[in-house]
Design an enzyme around this catalytic site. Structure first.
Site, PDB file in Angstrom:
ATOM      1  N   HIS A 170     -35.769 -22.096 -71.820  1.00 38.79           N
ATOM      2  CA  HIS A 170     -34.681 -21.109 -71.860  1.00 38.79           C
ATOM      3  C   HIS A 170     -34.235 -20.710 -70.446  1.00 38.79           C
ATOM      4  O   HIS A 170     -33.727 -19.609 -70.240  1.00 38.79           O
ATOM      5  CB  HIS A 170     -35.093 -19.860 -72.634  1.00 38.79           C
ATOM      6  CG  HIS A 170     -35.617 -20.148 -74.005  1.00 38.79           C
ATOM      7  ND1 HIS A 170     -34.798 -20.372 -75.086  1.00 38.79           N
ATOM      8  CD2 HIS A 170     -36.902 -20.286 -74.463  1.00 38.79           C
ATOM      9  CE1 HIS A 170     -35.545 -20.608 -76.161  1.00 38.79           C
ATOM     10  NE2 HIS A 170     -36.830 -20.574 -75.800  1.00 38.79           N
ATOM     11  N   SER A 182     -17.068 -27.628 -47.819  1.00 36.20           N
ATOM     12  CA  SER A 182     -15.943 -26.831 -48.285  1.00 36.20           C
ATOM     13  C   SER A 182     -14.827 -26.865 -47.251  1.00 36.20           C
ATOM     14  O   SER A 182     -15.083 -26.875 -46.047  1.00 36.20           O
ATOM     15  CB  SER A 182     -16.393 -25.382 -48.508  1.00 36.20           C
ATOM     16  OG  SER A 182     -15.284 -24.531 -48.693  1.00 36.20           O
ATOM     17  N   LYS A 184     -21.033 -24.145 -46.482  1.00 33.36           N
ATOM     18  CA  LYS A 184     -21.325 -24.700 -47.799  1.00 33.36           C
ATOM     19  C   LYS A 184     -21.759 -26.165 -47.718  1.00 33.36           C
ATOM     20  O   LYS A 184     -21.247 -26.938 -46.921  1.00 33.36           O
ATOM     21  CB  LYS A 184     -20.078 -24.626 -48.700  1.00 33.36           C
ATOM     22  CG  LYS A 184     -19.627 -23.224 -49.060  1.00 33.36           C
ATOM     23  CD  LYS A 184     -20.520 -22.628 -50.138  1.00 33.36           C
ATOM     24  CE  LYS A 184     -20.412 -23.377 -51.446  1.00 33.36           C
ATOM     25  NZ  LYS A 184     -19.049 -23.404 -52.015  1.00 33.36           N
ATOM     26  N   GLU A 209     -22.415 -32.907 -59.607  1.00 29.04           N
ATOM     27  CA  GLU A 209     -21.393 -32.259 -60.436  1.00 29.04           C
ATOM     28  C   GLU A 209     -20.459 -33.296 -61.064  1.00 29.04           C
ATOM     29  O   GLU A 209     -20.014 -33.140 -62.210  1.00 29.04           O
ATOM     30  CB  GLU A 209     -20.605 -31.262 -59.592  1.00 29.04           C
ATOM     31  CG  GLU A 209     -21.439 -30.056 -59.177  1.00 29.04           C
ATOM     32  CD  GLU A 209     -20.744 -29.171 -58.150  1.00 29.04           C
ATOM     33  OE1 GLU A 209     -19.541 -29.395 -57.891  1.00 29.04           O
ATOM     34  OE2 GLU A 209     -21.399 -28.271 -57.610  1.00 29.04           O
TER      35      GLU A 209
END
Length: 392
Positions: A163, A284, A290, A297
């Protein structure tokens, strides 16, 4: 009304006298994508001309001219010199048109007893059979990377999650191997799929078989198929093998998407368990601090596209009447796109996992004593305190 040359050059154009609407011409054409079948189409035709020669439908001279001419067509495709012309609605038409330009009228005999229905089913099976070998190689390489890292990093401890909550301590290698075993099942399914793909439909004709007693076993041997299809209606219309390939890809992509999701979390500053190499990360355009896990992704995102192609093609199949229908032209774009996507996913996943850095100290720091509660309960059970454990 005289028939136009563009109509009479079509493999189906014999009874038609009017010209096809240009919009319909474009709508109907598949050459923009089924050109990828050129090699399978030519090999199938070279085997077929041998088969019809054996039953006397073409002379030895015609057989040799057709076989040699097809070799010339293949060389043009190989070198990039093949020119697609107006009226080449699909790869079969294009190849036979060019063959006729090279050797003359004898080219017209190549299609004797053969339909594009059994021809395209053969082409797609041959193409997919070969490309599954590439996917097998890529998937096996990914499994080997997971196993190798698990072997070398077996002493690293980390939290295991249910979970998305810290649950029990596990080994980093145990996490790696959980995906290796899932991918091993995918590899087994891929091998099983390869067996079902390797069935020859050529000789089924449009739907009712070949009337000239063409030796299908000879064709299977020439083209490397393990067996021939048992029913001509099924042979021309079945796309089970493509639907199964799309499902296989969907299942494999789901496994890799889950792996990617875990690693996206693990490489965030909130977890800090791993760092991706620069080779599989991006930055970025606005925030220079970043480092984005775009490789992971994209794996996660492309899994949705793969499943979309599978679901879409199943909807194409579900309402079809028996034997061949033009709807089945939709099989190839789905097959090609999913194959291209999966080759990218598998290679990027292998590169990402093989080059990431794991941080043992961060993994251990995330462990806490409360994560041993279950182990304590097990200890008490071993000591005979079973009633206490039953209330935990």
């Amino acid at each position: 009304m005289a028939s136009s040359s563009s109509e009479t050059s079509k493999l189906w154009g014999g009874r038609f006298t009017g010209a096809t609407d240009p919009i319909m011409e474009q709508f109907n054409a598949s050459i923009s994508y089924d050109r990828r079948l050129w090699k399978a189409d030519i090999l199938g035709s070279q085997a077929y001309v041998k088969a019809i020669h054996l039953v006397g439908l073409v002379s030895t001279e015609e057989k040799d001219a057709i076989h040699s001419g097809l070799g010339q067509v293949a060389a043009e495709w190989e070198s990039g010199e093949f020119v697609i012309k107006k009226g080449d609605e699909d790869i079969h038409t294009a190849n036979e048109r060019r063959l006729k330009e090279l050797i003359g009228a004898a080219a017209g005999k190549l299609h004797t007893g053969r339909s594009r229905n059994d021809q395209v089913a053969t082409d797609t099976r041959m193409w997919l059979r070969e490309e599954l070998k590439t996917l097998h190689t890529f998937l096996r390489a990914l499994i080997e990377v997971l196993v190798l890292r698990a072997e070398h990093e077996v002493d690293i401890l980390m939290p295991g999650y249910t979970h998305l909550q810290r649950a029990q301590p596990i080994r980093w290698s145990h996490w790696l191997m959980s995906y290796a075993w899932a991918l091993q099942r995918d590899l087994e399914r891929l091998d099983e799929l390869s067996t079902r793909v390797n069935v020859l439909p050529l000789g089924s004709g449009a739907l009712a078989g070949n009337p000239f007693n063409v030796d299908r076993e000879f064709l299977a041997q020439e083209l490397g198929f393990a067996k021939v299809s048992d029913n001509s209606l099924d042979g021309t219309s079945s796309r089970d093998y493509i639907a199964e390939f799309l499902f296989w890809a969907s299942m494999n992509a789901v496994h890799l998407s889950k792996l990617a999701e875990d690693l996206i979390l693990y490489c965030s500053k909130e977890f800090g368990y791993v760092t991706l190499s620069d080779a599989y990360s991006t930055g970025s355009s606005l925030m220079p601090q970043k480092k984005n896990a775009d490789s992971l992704e994209l794996i996660r995102g492309k899994a949705g596209r793969v499943f979309g192609q599978c679901a879409g093609f199943m909807m194409v199949l579900k309402g079809l009447p028996s034997t061949y229908n033009k709807d089945l032209q939709e099989d190839k774009e789905a097959m090609f796109e999913v194959y291209d996507t999966m080759t990218g996913i598998l290679q990027v996943a292998t590169g990402t996992i093989s080059t990431l850095t794991v941080h043992p100290e961060a993994c251990v720091a995330a462990l806490s004593s409360d994560m041993l509660a279950t182990d304590l309960a097990y200890y008490l059970v071993r000591k005979g305190v079973s009633r206490l454990y039953s209330t935990l």
